[in-house]
Design an enzyme around this catalytic site. Sequence first.
Site, mmCIF file in Angstrom:
data_model
loop_
_atom_site.group_PDB
_atom_site.id
_atom_site.type_symbol
_atom_site.label_atom_id
_atom_site.label_comp_id
_atom_site.label_asym_id
_atom_site.label_seq_id
_atom_site.Cartn_x
_atom_site.Cartn_y
_atom_site.Cartn_z
ATOM 1 C CE LYS A 89 -4.009 -1.862 -0.329
ATOM 2 N NZ LYS A 89 -5.130 -1.338 0.370
ATOM 3 C CB SER A 305 -3.640 -10.326 2.360
ATOM 4 O OG SER A 305 -2.585 -9.562 2.875
#
Lengths: 349, 98
Positions: A89, A305
Site C-alpha cells: 500500500k 493476505s
Amino acid sequence: MPWGVSYFLMKNSEYAMHDRAKATRTTPEQAICGPDAALLASIAESAVARSIGNTPLHRLRRYERYLGLPETIELHLKAEWVNPGGSIKDRTALSIVRAAIKSGQLGPGRTLLDATSGNTGIAYAMLGAALSFPVTLVVPGSASEERKRTLAAYGARVIYSDPYEGSDGAIRLVREMTSVAGDDFFYADQYNNPANPAAHVATTGPEIWRQSDGRVTHLVAALGTTGTLMGTGAYLRQQGAVQLIGVQPAEAFHGIEGLKHLPTAIVPGIYDPSLPDRIMGIETEAAFEAARALARVEGFFAGSSTGANLAAAGELARELASAGQAARLVVIGCDGGARYLSTGLWELG
Amino acid sequence: MASESTVQVLIPTPLRRFTDGESRVEVSGATVGDALDALEARFPGIDERVRDDSGQIRRFVNLFVNGQNVRDRDGIATPLSPGDELGIIPAMAGGSAA
C-alpha cells in the site's frame, strides 16, 4: 473496550463539534490553487518516498517442493513487506498523494482523509510525516492492535468506526464526514481513485515483467481495493497472455485483513469485473496455514493476505501440474506477518 | 450453576444475513456457549461461522462480553449475567453488506 453504537456516536459527535469549532477553513479560492511546489519538491527529496517500490521477486523453491510441484511449475513471491511502511500500500498511497498534490487537491490547509482497514492508513501516515501534511484516518475498531499503534506512532489522527460495521462502515463514516466538512479535507478515496491502480501500472507491473524475464504466466493478487490486480494486471496484459487471478475470502465473515468478499461488500469503483480471468475464494484458516507454511519452509514471515494468495496459488499450481502445463506464477506478498501477532491466529499451538 | 440470563448479542454485518438483517438480537443462556447454542437454534448457520467442528471459537473470531474478550476470561464457559452484551467480531476488518 466500550465498543458499540454509543461509542461510535460519541466519537462522531466529538468529531462534528471539533469541526464546527475550527477557526480556519480552507476557502474555495485556496481549494482551486495549483500544485504546491514545496510539497512536490519534498516528494523528490524524501528518503521514505524514494525507497518505495523496487521490491524483490523471490522464487520459492522450497515451498514448491513442500507442495510437491514439478520443476515446470514455478512460484515467485513479490516481497512487498520490504517497502518502508511494510506493505504494497506504500505504492498506492504515494501515487494517490502525488496525483493529489499535482492537481492541487492536497496542499496547504488540507488534511488527507480516507477509510482504511490498516495498511493504506499506515502508508498515508508515514507519507504525511515525511512530507508534512496532516492525515486523518477512519479505521474500523476491529483493526489489529499493531496497526492502531503504528498509526499513532506516525502521528496520524485516527477515528475508529463501529467494529460491527467492518471496513464498509469506515467508508460510510468518511462519506458522512466529507459531506459535513468537505473543504477541510482531501478525501483520498482509495477505493475509487484511479491513482490507486495507476501506481501498479507504473511500478508493480513493470517490475514483475522485468524480474520474471517476461515469462510470468499467472498473476495471483488478493482483492481489497482491487487496485493491485487492476493495475498490475492491466500492465501485464499489455505485455503478454498473462492469466489474472483475483483472491477473495470464501465467506463474507472472515479474518483476512484488508480483503473484501466482493459479492457482499461495497464494490470498489476501480474494479473492472471483466479483467480477472478467475476469482478464487480462500478460507481464513487456509490462508493462515499457507502463511505459517511459508514461514516454516522458506523463512519468510508474511501476513494473512499473502497467505490467501499462496493458498490460491498452490491450488492453481496443482491444477496446472495435473494438466501437465508449465507455468511461472507470480504471487503478491502484500505485507509481513508481524502486524498480526495480537490476533488469535498466531496463538501458540 | 448460574441460571439462564437474557443477553443482547451484537451481530457484525457479514453475519446479519442469518439474522434477517438485525444488528442485535436477544437470547438466553448461562454462559457464552449456551448463548451461541441459543443463537444457532434461532438462526441456523451462524454457529459454524463462529465455532469450529470441535466447538472452539475460531481463531479469527473475537467474542466480547461487555467489551472484554472472552479469551482473557473463560472462553465459551464465560458466565453471562442478565443484560450483558455479547459481541461477535472477526479478528480483523472485513467487507460487509452495502
